[in-house]
Design an enzyme around this catalytic site. Structure first.
Site, mmCIF file in Angstrom:
data_model
loop_
_atom_site.group_PDB
_atom_site.id
_atom_site.type_symbol
_atom_site.label_atom_id
_atom_site.label_comp_id
_atom_site.label_asym_id
_atom_site.label_seq_id
_atom_site.Cartn_x
_atom_site.Cartn_y
_atom_site.Cartn_z
ATOM 1 C CB SER A 258 -10.366 -18.572 -62.799
ATOM 2 O OG SER A 258 -10.030 -19.631 -63.676
ATOM 3 C CE LYS A 259 -15.398 -19.900 -57.431
ATOM 4 N NZ LYS A 259 -16.710 -20.100 -56.853
ATOM 5 N NE ARG A 260 -15.310 -24.135 -64.568
ATOM 6 C CZ ARG A 260 -16.150 -25.065 -64.163
ATOM 7 N NH1 ARG A 260 -15.730 -26.294 -63.951
ATOM 8 N NH2 ARG A 260 -17.421 -24.785 -63.974
ATOM 9 C CG ASP A 261 -6.743 -21.071 -63.649
ATOM 10 O OD1 ASP A 261 -7.008 -21.353 -64.834
ATOM 11 O OD2 ASP A 261 -6.642 -19.913 -63.238
#
Length: 509
Positions: A258-261
């Site tokens: 995901s983007k936050r990774d």
RNA sequence: GGCCCGUUCGUCUAGGGGUUAGGACGCAUCCCUUUCACGGAUGAAACACGGGUUCGAUUCCCGUACGGGCUACCA
């Protein structure tokens, strides 16, 4: 019929690397079959639209070399390629489906549905529950007309008939069967007049003559609905073939990438940087990290696909030739950043020095470094064997662009002794005198000197390196001395004893 | 919870009824090199489990476990 595939991202923010891989596989499939690769923007959710996302998608495709044949910003005969620009179309098709008896008007408000969900565990709007809800299947025709004419809040839903097996033939997963009784009556047209993904997707794929739908696995469950839509419209004979790609998983832990990774693992998960007002929503990308686009593509290509043999390094042309849906795996692929780095390193090593110089130029200029191409070409040749990322050239090689900033203390402690001062001065002299000023002659002269003085190479060579670079890590010393130039090298050698002595004094104190 | 998909070294993967289960990343050791790398060599490291089917299953079937996805008037 010639192959036509599309990449259909939603402009809700930066396109992440999984999206780029989906684009890549579509591109490779199209090129392999001599077909067309189309970019379509699926912006049917007005609430999630993010300005700049469209440009980001296009820039990402350009950077990676996945240039669409048709699509937003690329022309083509099947436009417009932005779904919000096709809004009127979807309403017509949705109403046509109502007339054909495969869809219906539903007047239930979001609040009413929320309520139903509260009251019933696992509530779904389906053949069973719709009998008790506010829709054109239950309401008298006159009432429906009245509400419609009065502009009352309504959506159009797909009418899923129970008791059917729906077969989805997937090119990657084989046949998957869904029971229609398990399916809900999906909203096709929203109250704001915009279509949902499901409707827009089918209408556009049909109108744009898409032959193969290659998309992420998250779409597999709704494909049954899509098959129903093709049937409802009477388009089954031209229904595209489906291929659902395995997902890209987090580098560690559970779940899809995901983007936050990116922030979480300290790695890029986007092709390009993305800047948002909120720093927490800003991300770094492969490009600004210093990946070459070719390496990024090569890495992504092998994340879920394999060529069938042991080849790992592929140019785009080679990928196009080798690509086949048959060689796409079924299980999720974990994002392996170490492998990504390895690819980049390989590509940098193999790159042409002048081409590397062009990549390094903006990085050098940004630091106020010398940035003429002839010089940078020499830097590239000198440093590329130990670079993993593009910025390594200016970071690890900072001493090539200006004075040594830091002398490695440990080496000074281990190797320096004021007694070597005359030797370093002599070395400065050799550097000033040696002709031609080339690595081989320099090496010969210096080694001769060491021998003549009864010194050991292990005593002098490290000091030579330290004087020139300040660090023990780096390219062959004599090559380095040549790139630095005669004058600069001689100056550093002459000044080194002072620096070394000062460092010794500081550590002692 | 329901529906659907998946499961070979830590990771990406090849393979497929009888193989010393192959390659790559990473890791370790050695060689090269009086630096760091590159390169070369070697090594440790895997068929989730249980039942079938079969002379034989890692490979086929069924379960279980585990992982994943979907379950919105998001895509």
């Amino acid at each position: 019929m010639s192959v036509r595939v599309r990449f259909a991202p939603s402009p809700t923010g930066a396109l992440h690397i999984g999206g780029v891989r989906t684009a890549l596989y579509n591109y490779l499939f199209a090129r392999h079959h001599g077909g067309a690769f189309i970019l379509r923007i699926e912006d049917t959710d007005q609430n999630r639209y993010v300005p700049g996302a469209e440009a980001y998608i296009i820039d990402s495709l350009k950077w990676t070399g996945l240039i669409p044949d048709e699509g937003l910003g690329f022309g083509g005969d099947y436009g417009p390629y932005r779904q919000s620009d096709r809004k009127d179309l979807y309403g017509q098709y949705a109403r046509e489906l109502v007339e054909r008896g495969h869809a219906y008007y539903a007047f239930d408000t979001p609040e009413a549905l929320e309520n139903a969900r509260q009251n019933a565990e696992n509530f779904t709007y389906n053949f069973h529950t719709r009998r008790t809800l506010q829709n054109s299947l239950n309401l008298p025709a006159t009432e429906v007309q009245r509400r419609l004419a009065g502009g009352e809040h309504h959506v159009i839903r797909l009418k899923v008939e129970p008791g059917e097996d729906i077969l989805v033939r997937d090119l990657i997963r084989g046949d998957v069967v869904f029971q229609s009784s398990e399916l809900d009556d999906k909203v096709l047209l929203k109250a704001d007049g915009m279509p949902t993904y499901h409707l827009a997707n089918i209408v556009d794929d049909h109108l744009m003559r898409i032959t193969h739908v290659i998309r992420g696995e998250e779409w597999l469950p709704s494909t049954a609905h899509h098959v129903l839509l093709y049937r409802g419209f009477g388009w089954t004979d031209t229904m595209p073939q489906f291929a659902h790609l395995p997902l890209i998983l987090k580098p560690a832990g559970n779940g899809k990438l995901s983007k936050r990774d990116g922030a979480k693992f300290g790695i890029p998960v986007f092709p390009l940087p993305w800047k948002a007002e909120n720093p927490e929503d800003s991300f770094t990308g492969f490009r600004d990290t210093g990946f070459l686009p070719e390496a990024t593509i090569n890495f992504l290509a092998l994340l879920g696909w394999h060529p069938g043999d042991d080849q790992e390094i592929f140019s785009m042309d080679e990928l196009i030739r080798a690509f086949s849906l048959a060689h796409i795996g079924k299980s999720g692929a974990r994002f392996d950043y170490e492998k990504a780095k390895w690819f980049n390193q390989r590509y940098i090593h193999a790159a042409d020095n002048a081409a590397l110089a062009a990549h390094i130029q903006p990085l050098a200029a940004a630091r106020g470094y010398r940035s003429d191409l002839p010089f940078l070409t020499k830097v590239a040749a000198l440093m590329k064997e130990r670079a993993t990322f593009l910025p390594d050239f200016v970071e690890q090689g900072s001493y090539l662009f200006g004075p040594v900033q830091v002398y490695d203390e440990e080496t000074i402690r281990k190797k320096w002794n004021p007694g070597f001062q005359p030797a370093l001065e002599a070395l400065a002299g050799i550097v000033s005198r040696t002709n031609p000023y080339e690595a081989a002659t320099l090496e010969e002269q210096v080694k001769q000197f060491i021998q003549d003085q009864g010194l050991k190479p292990g005593e002098i060579l490290p000091l030579l390196r330290l004087a020139l670079a300040g660090t023990m890590k780096g390219p062959a010393v004599f090559d380095m001395a040549v790139v630095l130039g005669r004058e600069e090298s001689a100056r550093r050698l002459a000044e080194a004893p002072d620096h070394f002595n000062r460092a010794m004094a500081e550590t002692a104190g």
